[in-house]
Design a protein around this motif. Structure first.
Motif, PDB file in Angstrom:
ATOM      1  N   ILE A 106       2.352   6.093 -11.500  1.00 57.06           N
ATOM      2  CA  ILE A 106       1.240   5.027 -12.251  1.00 57.06           C
ATOM      3  C   ILE A 106       0.314   5.960 -13.266  1.00 57.06           C
ATOM      4  CG2 ILE A 106      -0.136   3.325 -11.565  1.00 57.06           C
ATOM      5  CD1 ILE A 106       1.370   2.679  -9.406  1.00 57.06           C
ATOM      6  N   LEU A 107      -0.144   6.999 -12.559  1.00 55.05           N
ATOM      7  CA  LEU A 107      -1.368   7.901 -13.319  1.00 55.05           C
ATOM      8  C   LEU A 107      -0.887   8.243 -14.591  1.00 55.05           C
ATOM      9  CD1 LEU A 107      -4.089   9.178 -13.223  1.00 55.05           C
ATOM     10  CD2 LEU A 107      -2.957  11.034 -12.100  1.00 55.05           C
ATOM     11  N   ILE A 136       2.538   1.709  -3.528  1.00 59.98           N
ATOM     12  CA  ILE A 136       1.388   2.383  -4.253  1.00 59.98           C
ATOM     13  C   ILE A 136       1.134   3.603  -4.086  1.00 59.98           C
ATOM     14  CG2 ILE A 136      -1.045   2.106  -5.423  1.00 59.98           C
ATOM     15  CD1 ILE A 136      -0.806  -0.818  -4.617  1.00 59.98           C
ATOM     16  N   VAL A 137       0.885   4.163  -2.726  1.00 57.68           N
ATOM     17  CA  VAL A 137       0.912   5.808  -2.668  1.00 57.68           C
ATOM     18  C   VAL A 137       2.000   6.415  -3.084  1.00 57.68           C
ATOM     19  CG1 VAL A 137       0.712   7.285  -0.750  1.00 57.68           C
ATOM     20  CG2 VAL A 137      -0.804   5.327  -0.773  1.00 57.68           C
ATOM     21  N   LYS A 138       3.031   5.999  -2.868  1.00 55.45           N
ATOM     22  CA  LYS A 138       4.131   6.585  -3.133  1.00 55.45           C
ATOM     23  C   LYS A 138       4.644   6.995  -4.847  1.00 55.45           C
ATOM     24  CE  LYS A 138       7.076   6.065   0.839  1.00 55.45           C
ATOM     25  NZ  LYS A 138       8.256   5.379   1.531  1.00 55.45           N
ATOM     26  N   THR A 139       4.051   5.882  -5.442  1.00 55.74           N
ATOM     27  CA  THR A 139       4.220   5.746  -6.889  1.00 55.74           C
ATOM     28  C   THR A 139       2.999   6.118  -7.694  1.00 55.74           C
ATOM     29  OG1 THR A 139       3.683   3.596  -7.146  1.00 55.74           O
ATOM     30  CG2 THR A 139       6.005   4.195  -6.929  1.00 55.74           C
ATOM     31  N   LYS A 140       1.830   6.793  -6.950  1.00 52.70           N
ATOM     32  CA  LYS A 140       0.727   7.033  -7.634  1.00 52.70           C
ATOM     33  C   LYS A 140       0.713   8.032  -8.802  1.00 52.70           C
ATOM     34  CE  LYS A 140      -0.725  10.593  -4.320  1.00 52.70           C
ATOM     35  NZ  LYS A 140      -1.715  10.926  -3.149  1.00 52.70           N
ATOM     36  N   ASN A 141       1.544   8.994  -8.651  1.00 52.68           N
ATOM     37  CA  ASN A 141       1.797   9.698  -9.714  1.00 52.68           C
ATOM     38  C   ASN A 141       2.315   9.379 -10.936  1.00 52.68           C
ATOM     39  OD1 ASN A 141       0.551  12.027  -8.101  1.00 52.68           O
ATOM     40  ND2 ASN A 141       2.583  12.498  -7.339  1.00 52.68           N
ATOM     41  N   ARG A 145       0.883  -1.417   0.103  1.00 54.40           N
ATOM     42  CA  ARG A 145      -0.136   0.181   0.103  1.00 54.40           C
ATOM     43  C   ARG A 145       0.925   1.257  -0.034  1.00 54.40           C
ATOM     44  NH1 ARG A 145      -3.759   0.751   4.970  1.00 54.40           N
ATOM     45  NH2 ARG A 145      -1.688   0.865   6.125  1.00 54.40           N
TER      46      ARG A 145
END
Length: 266
Positions: A157-158, A150-155, A147
């Protein structure tokens, strides 16, 4: 220590350290996995018919356990978030992601008793039982690493997802105009071409829709090669961040001598 404070320790996901807390987590986790297995087995008519009573008892037992857990979490939420008023603390849990998952995993069982629903809708609501597997995120602390990654790489990934989406739209539009005249039944519209683009870009290649013109085949090969890089991009981002997160956690848990500042081997 009051009974409520003692119980709250078992349900504080961040600071809970009560004896037997791990045992409770494992019990809930095993119960979730058994439910997922039961959902799979229920899809076999002969298994469901033979063990229908067992599946019914299991569902009732699970609902009782999860309903009890949900009520307790609402009850002790004011102790888990003491900086908030009791009402706001309870609302914080109820409308949190895990609070919604907890409620959604039991609500389909109670809905038919509250409102009259079509039997087909009731069967569809049973699929929400699969949401119980999301509760594993709470019970297995190691899943918190994923989790966090995913939060750290959300940008990143987006951005990757946007690039893939743009590529899909361009590829499906081009293929529609290339193949529409040659096979109008397969590429009747851009929506059907989009299905081809998804299957090709992800290198799945179901084969139900494929180009037959020379230009279309060249286009298809080009999109397939692009798919190897574009679709794999988020995987590389997450893998790299995951390795970095594990390394950071190991560094944080190292023991250092306060005098010489050298690492102490445990």
């Amino acid at each position: 220590m009051s009974l409520k404070k003692s119980i709250a320790k078992y349900f504080d996901d961040k600071k809970g350290n009560a004896k037997g807390e791990d045992l409770l987590d494992y019990f809930i986790s095993v119960l979730i996995l058994i439910n997922v297995l039961a959902i799979i087995l229920e899809s076999y008519k002969e298994v469901y018919t033979t063990y229908k009573a067992f599946f019914t008892v299991l569902e009732l037992f699970t609902i009782i356990v999860f309903s009890f857990e949900y009520v307790i979490r609402v009850w002790v939420s004011d102790l888990i978030s003491p900086e908030l008023s009791p009402t706001r603390a309870r609302l914080k849990y109820i409308f949190s992601f895990m609070g919604i998952v907890d409620l959604a995993s039991i609500l389909p069982f109670y809905l038919p008793f509250i409102v009259s629903l079509d039997l087909r809708i009731i069967r569809l609501l049973r699929l929400f039982r699969l949401l119980r597997v999301l509760k594993l995120n709470r019970n297995f602390k190691s899943l918190a690493v994923i989790r966090s990654v995913i939060v750290k790489t959300k940008n990143e990934i987006l951005v990757s997802a946007i690039l893939v989406f743009i590529l899909l739209i361009i590829a499906s539009t081009l293929m529609f105009y290339i193949e529409n005249k040659a096979q109008p039944e397969a590429f009747e519209n851009i929506g059907q071409a989009l299905w081809w683009a998804v299957a090709t870009l992800t290198t799945v290649g179901y084969g139900d829709i494929y180009p037959i013109t020379g230009l279309g085949k060249i286009m298809s090969a080009f999109i397939a090669l692009l798919g190897i890089g574009f679709v794999a991009l988020p995987t590389g981002i997450i893998s790299s961040a995951y390795i970095e997160e594990i390394r950071s956690q190991k560094q944080a848990t190292k023991c250092v001598c306060p005098h010489c500042h050298k690492e102490i081997n445990n």
